[in-house]
Design an enzyme around this catalytic site. Structure first.
Site, PDB file in Angstrom:
ATOM      1  N   ARG A  48       0.863  -1.177   0.000  1.00  0.00           N
ATOM      2  CA  ARG A  48       0.000   0.000   0.000  1.00  0.00           C
ATOM      3  C   ARG A  48       0.901   1.229   0.000  1.00  0.00           C
ATOM      4  NH1 ARG A  48       2.536   1.808   3.594  1.00  0.00           N
ATOM      5  NH2 ARG A  48       1.032   3.505   3.653  1.00  0.00           N
ATOM      6  N   ASP A 242      -1.952  10.998  -2.011  1.00  0.00           N
ATOM      7  CA  ASP A 242      -2.305   9.947  -2.976  1.00  0.00           C
ATOM      8  C   ASP A 242      -2.697  10.497  -4.342  1.00  0.00           C
ATOM      9  OD1 ASP A 242      -2.733   8.667  -0.212  1.00  0.00           O
ATOM     10  OD2 ASP A 242      -2.626   7.015  -1.654  1.00  0.00           O
ATOM     11  N   LYS A 253      -4.572   9.826   3.280  1.00  0.00           N
ATOM     12  CA  LYS A 253      -5.249   8.913   4.209  1.00  0.00           C
ATOM     13  C   LYS A 253      -6.313   9.631   5.036  1.00  0.00           C
ATOM     14  CE  LYS A 253      -4.996   5.440   4.488  1.00  0.00           C
ATOM     15  NZ  LYS A 253      -6.017   4.618   3.797  1.00  0.00           N
TER      16      LYS A 253
HETATM   17  O1  MRU Z   1      -4.427   3.068   2.207  1.00  0.00           O
HETATM   18  P1  MRU Z   1      -2.960   3.311   2.055  1.00  0.00           P
HETATM   19  O2  MRU Z   1      -2.144   2.746   3.167  1.00  0.00           O
HETATM   20  O3  MRU Z   1      -2.463   2.914   0.689  1.00  0.00           O
HETATM   21  O4  MRU Z   1      -2.815   4.883   2.145  1.00  0.00           O
HETATM   22  C1  MRU Z   1      -1.540   5.441   2.057  1.00  0.00           C
HETATM   23  C2  MRU Z   1      -1.506   6.887   2.265  1.00  0.00           C
HETATM   24  O5  MRU Z   1      -2.528   7.544   2.396  1.00  0.00           O
HETATM   25  C3  MRU Z   1      -0.166   7.540   2.205  1.00  0.00           C
HETATM   26  O6  MRU Z   1      -0.082   8.621   3.076  1.00  0.00           O
HETATM   27  C4  MRU Z   1       0.045   8.043   0.770  1.00  0.00           C
HETATM   28  O7  MRU Z   1      -0.104   6.994  -0.126  1.00  0.00           O
HETATM   29  C5  MRU Z   1       1.341   8.661   0.569  1.00  0.00           C
HETATM   30  S1  MRU Z   1       2.584   7.419   0.527  1.00  0.00           S
HETATM   31  C6  MRU Z   1       4.067   7.987   0.110  1.00  0.00           C
END
Ligand code: MRU
Length: 355
Positions: A48, A242, A253
């Site tokens: 992830r 993201d 997140k």
């Molecule tokens: O659901 P996830 O764990 O994939 O979410 C990840 C995040 O929100 C991170 O903060 C984001 O991807 C930035 S990672 C460099």
């Protein structure tokens, strides 16, 4: 630098992914042998983090082509629609992080550039492209860290939300990369890792990799942000992202928006670190960013144990959008970009060679 979590093994015709669902307790690999395995790994959070799922997707495209070759489909033209179908599945495994579609598009472009290749040539070319995407991600995180380190001062305690470190990228990290770079520059930095319900990426993953790196880290409940800021225990906030829209609204997140609102209330700088591949100029604003909603059981249960009364539903938005107005600056591999974003993000596109 923790960089053994996305491990392609071309000689074994497979991709190994450190199963992030089991960290920090166990270090076990999830084995991907075809596109469906990769889709499963992305959907079920084995891997992830926006850049990490982008890199994994690139390897997934290579694996999809390799599988078709191993199944002997190279003799016919049937492999093309099958491969297209696999690429589409990979690109759609999760909706919010744009890096996923970005990586699949890069693989598609490489395919188009080859004209009408046979399958074996495509497999070979795609292995090289996936290797590039993988290596570039580490290299650009290090560059991003170098730019962002200047924003942190010796003695700062920095709050972060979710995991935007080595585990969320091919290595080094975006938000944590900035912290690693500041520490490498000789600054003493402490970190508060928000635990990040419901998957606990902060408590499990951010704390895991910072501890391994010897950086002082303390975990806090998500709902402790206000008291920590009110007591002067946080000097800066830095998170990853993201997908960042053209106007600077940024999805990250779930809970990030709340942290940004609190940071503004308490006069604390709020930074977001992300590579150019996380910017989506096709989204005019945050309203255009698709927000993933995951199964309610991720909230109503904990490790298989029911914690809310049976039959009670739950909201489970996986991301929220922080309005651009709350972001003090974006840290990228091309430098630091401050408001007004309509002007500075244009400069970012120019520097990235997109305009
Ligand atoms: O659901 P996830 O764990 O994939 O979410 C990840 C995040 O929100 C991170 O903060 C984001 O991807 C930035 S990672 C460099």
């Amino acid at each position: 630098m923790l960089n053994y979590h996305i491990k392609p093994e071309p000689d074994q015709q497979r991709l190994l992914l450190l199963d992030q669902r089991l960290l920090p307790g166990q270090e076990q690999y999830f084995v991907c042998r075809n596109a469906d395995d990769v889709v499963q790994a992305i959907r079920e959070m084995v891997v992830r983090g926006a850049p990490a799922i982008g890199v994994t997707a690139a390897w997934g495209c290579w694996l999809a082509a390799l599988r078709l070759e191993m199944d002997g489909l190279d003799k016919s033209r049937y492999w093309e629609p099958l491969l297209n179908e696999a690429l589409q599945k990979i690109a759609q495994a999760r909706p919010t992080a744009v890096n996923l579609a970005w990586a699949v598009n890069r693989m598609r472009e490489a395919w188009v550039d080859l004209g009408a290749p046979d399958l074996a040539s495509l497999v070979k070319a795609w292995q090289a492209v996936a290797e590039d995407i993988h290596a570039d991600d580490i290299e650009l995180n290090i560059r991003m860290g170098g730019h962002g380190a200047a924003l942190l001062e010796d003695g700062d305690t920095v709050m972060t939300h979710c995991n935007a470190g080595s585990l969320a990228t091919a290595g080094y990290g975006t938000a944590l990369g900035v912290i690693y770079a500041a520490v490498e520059a000789g600054k003493k930095i402490k970190v508060i890792a928000n635990e990040t319900r419901p998957w606990l990426q902060g408590a499990r993953l951010t704390a895991f990799e910072l501890q391994k790196a010897g950086i002082e880290v303390k975990v806090a409940c998500d709902n402790a942000c206000a008291i920590l800021m009110q007591r002067g225990l946080v000097q800066k906030v830095i998170t990853g992202a993201d997908r960042i829209a053209a106007n600077g609204d940024a999805a990250n997140k779930i809970g990030t928006h709340g942290v940004a609102v609190l940071a503004r209330h308490f006069g604390i700088p709020f930074y977001m670190a992300a590579p150019f591949s996380t910017f989506d100029f096709n989204c005019a604003s945050g309203k255009d960013i698709p927000i993933e909603e995951r199964a309610p059981e991720e909230v109503t249960q904990f490790r298989g144990q029911q914690i809310a009364p049976q039959g009670v539903p739950a909201w489970n938005f996986s991301f929220d959008v922080t309005p651009a107005a709350l972001v003090t600056a974006f840290v990228t591999e091309h430098g630091i970009f401050k408001p007004p974003y309509f002007r500075s993000l244009k400069k970012l596109r120019e520097r990235a060679g997109q305009l």
